[in-house]
Design a protein around this motif. Structure first.
Motif, PDB file in Angstrom:
ATOM      1  N   GLU A  57      80.705  11.168  31.369  1.00 62.41           N
ATOM      2  CA  GLU A  57      80.952  11.100  29.926  1.00 62.41           C
ATOM      3  C   GLU A  57      82.347  10.545  29.688  1.00 62.41           C
ATOM      4  N   ASP A  58      82.459   9.561  28.804  1.00 62.86           N
ATOM      5  CA  ASP A  58      83.770   8.972  28.536  1.00 62.86           C
ATOM      6  C   ASP A  58      84.484   9.719  27.408  1.00 62.86           C
ATOM      7  N   ALA A  59      85.664   9.202  27.036  1.00 62.45           N
ATOM      8  CA  ALA A  59      86.487   9.878  26.030  1.00 62.45           C
ATOM      9  C   ALA A  59      85.815   9.921  24.659  1.00 62.45           C
ATOM     10  N   GLU A  60      84.897   8.978  24.411  1.00 64.67           N
ATOM     11  CA  GLU A  60      84.172   8.959  23.132  1.00 64.67           C
ATOM     12  C   GLU A  60      82.885   9.776  23.205  1.00 64.67           C
ATOM     13  N   HIS A  61      82.714  10.536  24.304  1.00 67.39           N
ATOM     14  CA  HIS A  61      81.549  11.395  24.525  1.00 67.39           C
ATOM     15  C   HIS A  61      80.254  10.601  24.645  1.00 67.39           C
ATOM     16  N   SER A  62      80.369   9.371  25.152  1.00 66.25           N
ATOM     17  CA  SER A  62      79.189   8.573  25.459  1.00 66.25           C
ATOM     18  C   SER A  62      78.830   8.799  26.918  1.00 66.25           C
ATOM     19  N   LEU A  63      77.563   9.021  27.190  1.00 65.84           N
ATOM     20  CA  LEU A  63      77.094   9.330  28.537  1.00 65.84           C
ATOM     21  C   LEU A  63      76.554   8.075  29.220  1.00 65.84           C
ATOM     22  N   GLU A  64      76.956   7.881  30.481  1.00 58.05           N
ATOM     23  CA  GLU A  64      76.498   6.743  31.263  1.00 58.05           C
ATOM     24  C   GLU A  64      75.913   7.267  32.563  1.00 58.05           C
ATOM     25  N   ILE A  65      74.712   6.797  32.927  1.00 58.77           N
ATOM     26  CA  ILE A  65      74.079   7.258  34.157  1.00 58.77           C
ATOM     27  C   ILE A  65      73.870   6.085  35.110  1.00 58.77           C
ATOM     28  N   GLN A  66      73.898   6.407  36.405  1.00 62.15           N
ATOM     29  CA  GLN A  66      73.716   5.411  37.454  1.00 62.15           C
ATOM     30  C   GLN A  66      72.928   6.070  38.583  1.00 62.15           C
ATOM     31  N   PRO A  67      71.885   5.423  39.092  1.00 55.48           N
ATOM     32  CA  PRO A  67      71.089   6.047  40.156  1.00 55.48           C
ATOM     33  C   PRO A  67      71.859   6.119  41.467  1.00 55.48           C
ATOM     34  N   ASN A  71      71.563   6.146  50.411  1.00 51.97           N
ATOM     35  CA  ASN A  71      72.687   6.770  51.105  1.00 51.97           C
ATOM     36  C   ASN A  71      73.411   7.782  50.224  1.00 51.97           C
ATOM     37  N   TYR A  72      72.839   8.066  49.073  1.00 49.00           N
ATOM     38  CA  TYR A  72      73.357   9.070  48.144  1.00 49.00           C
ATOM     39  C   TYR A  72      74.741   8.719  47.589  1.00 49.00           C
ATOM     40  N   VAL A  73      74.930   7.452  47.241  1.00 54.42           N
ATOM     41  CA  VAL A  73      76.120   7.047  46.497  1.00 54.42           C
ATOM     42  C   VAL A  73      75.652   6.316  45.246  1.00 54.42           C
ATOM     43  N   PRO A  74      76.380   6.447  44.126  1.00 53.16           N
ATOM     44  CA  PRO A  74      75.986   5.740  42.900  1.00 53.16           C
ATOM     45  C   PRO A  74      75.988   4.237  43.122  1.00 53.16           C
ATOM     46  N   SER A  75      74.891   3.590  42.771  1.00 58.90           N
ATOM     47  CA  SER A  75      74.766   2.158  42.998  1.00 58.90           C
ATOM     48  C   SER A  75      73.746   1.585  42.027  1.00 58.90           C
ATOM     49  N   GLY A  76      73.934   0.323  41.681  1.00 65.78           N
ATOM     50  CA  GLY A  76      72.975  -0.331  40.793  1.00 65.78           C
ATOM     51  C   GLY A  76      73.392  -0.273  39.346  1.00 65.78           C
ATOM     52  N   PRO A  77      72.513  -0.727  38.464  1.00 68.47           N
ATOM     53  CA  PRO A  77      72.857  -0.831  37.038  1.00 68.47           C
ATOM     54  C   PRO A  77      73.074   0.522  36.386  1.00 68.47           C
ATOM     55  N   LYS A  78      74.003   0.524  35.440  1.00 64.98           N
ATOM     56  CA  LYS A  78      74.267   1.726  34.654  1.00 64.98           C
ATOM     57  C   LYS A  78      73.593   1.591  33.297  1.00 64.98           C
ATOM     58  N   ARG A  79      73.275   2.724  32.691  1.00 65.02           N
ATOM     59  CA  ARG A  79      72.755   2.694  31.326  1.00 65.02           C
ATOM     60  C   ARG A  79      73.251   3.913  30.570  1.00 65.02           C
ATOM     61  N   ARG A  80      73.268   3.791  29.260  1.00 69.46           N
ATOM     62  CA  ARG A  80      73.766   4.877  28.421  1.00 69.46           C
ATOM     63  C   ARG A  80      72.595   5.709  27.893  1.00 69.46           C
ATOM     64  N   ILE A  81      72.815   7.010  27.820  1.00 73.12           N
ATOM     65  CA  ILE A  81      71.819   7.917  27.254  1.00 73.12           C
ATOM     66  C   ILE A  81      72.513   8.870  26.294  1.00 73.12           C
ATOM     67  N   GLY A  82      71.727   9.546  25.470  1.00 67.63           N
ATOM     68  CA  GLY A  82      72.268  10.535  24.554  1.00 67.63           C
ATOM     69  C   GLY A  82      72.280  11.914  25.177  1.00 67.63           C
ATOM     70  N   LEU A  83      73.047  12.807  24.587  1.00 69.41           N
ATOM     71  CA  LEU A  83      73.148  14.165  25.098  1.00 69.41           C
ATOM     72  C   LEU A  83      71.804  14.875  25.059  1.00 69.41           C
ATOM     73  N   GLU A  84      71.032  14.650  24.003  1.00 64.47           N
ATOM     74  CA  GLU A  84      69.735  15.302  23.896  1.00 64.47           C
ATOM     75  C   GLU A  84      68.803  14.895  25.041  1.00 64.47           C
ATOM     76  N   GLU A  85      68.829  13.601  25.391  1.00 61.80           N
ATOM     77  CA  GLU A  85      67.995  13.133  26.501  1.00 61.80           C
ATOM     78  C   GLU A  85      68.433  13.769  27.812  1.00 61.80           C
ATOM     79  N   LEU A  86      69.731  13.894  28.003  1.00 58.86           N
ATOM     80  CA  LEU A  86      70.239  14.533  29.219  1.00 58.86           C
ATOM     81  C   LEU A  86      69.770  15.980  29.298  1.00 58.86           C
TER      82      LEU A  86
END
Length: 220
Positions: A57-67, A71-86
């Motif tokens: 979550e950034d300073a503006e409270h926007s959530l970004e997820i990455q798969p 090897n269990y490290v974040p990799s690939g495209p990121k996308r934004r989701i809302g708190l309710e979806e999380l």
């Protein structure tokens, strides 16, 4: 980077803005589950597939997820989701972050730093080895790709450097503002190696990541 395992976020109440201001930012590993059918006919069976995601979550409270990759490290495209979806679709995995993901990320970062130090000292083959090890863990890692591309340019291997150039172009979604200096350095090295079209492309890409940079404009 220090361990910062996520805790399950609280649902906003009527004082949602106050709650957002008071609680810690969300950062950690979450999981989702999906039911998949395997086989056909009488051999059909259902399996549950679990996926892990790095959520921040950034300073503006926007959530970004990455798969996470295999090897269990974040990799690939990121996308934004809302708190309710999380809250509705994701489950927090704080133990998994501490025991698995954080150590992998720390090790990966150390390998990349070793590669960068080798390259700064002119130890080209050692740098290539370290960057190669990093890319074996995360083939889309921006710093490792840039490092390997610069290493090839240091060795005068323009064809291999161009392969990295093409790979980085395909990783466009992963670029962020802190990568601007990497674009600029790579562009300068491409120009020195007479790869002018690629250099201009990199300078222009770096320009999109900066508000204004006089040095970058001069290079262009």
């Amino acid at each position: 980077m220090s361990p910062d395992p996520s805790q399950a976020p609280r649902r906003p109440s009527g004082k949602a803005d106050d709650d957002l201001a008071k609680r810690d930012r969300i950062k950690g590993i979450f999981s989702t589950q999906a039911i998949q059918k395997v086989g056909t006919g009488t051999t059909t069976r259902r399996t549950i597939q679990k996926m892990y995601w790095f959520v921040e979550e950034d300073a503006e409270h926007s959530l970004e997820i990455q798969p996470l990759n295999k090897n269990y490290v974040p990799s690939g495209p990121k996308r934004r989701i809302g708190l309710e979806e999380l809250l509705e679709k994701f489950s927090p995995e704080p133990e998994f972050y501490i025991s698995t993901v954080y150590p992998r990320l720390r090790e990966l970062n150390m390998v990349i730093q070793k590669g960068e130090r080798h390259r700064e000292k002119g130890e080209i083959f050692s740098a290539e080895l370290e960057f190669g090890q990093a890319l074996a863990v995360d083939e889309e890692n921006i710093r490792a790709n840039f490092g390997l591309g610069l290493t090839y340019l240091d060795r005068g291997e323009a064809n291999k450097a161009d392969d990295i150039f093409q790979r980085l172009v395909r990783l466009d979604a992963a670029f962020e503002k802190e990568h601007k200096h990497l674009f600029n350095e790579f562009g300068m090295n491409l120009r020195k190696n007479k790869m002018l079209d690629q250099a201009l492309t990199y300078y222009q890409r770096a320009e999109t990541l900066a508000v204004r940079d006089d040095h970058l404009m001069f290079n262009i």
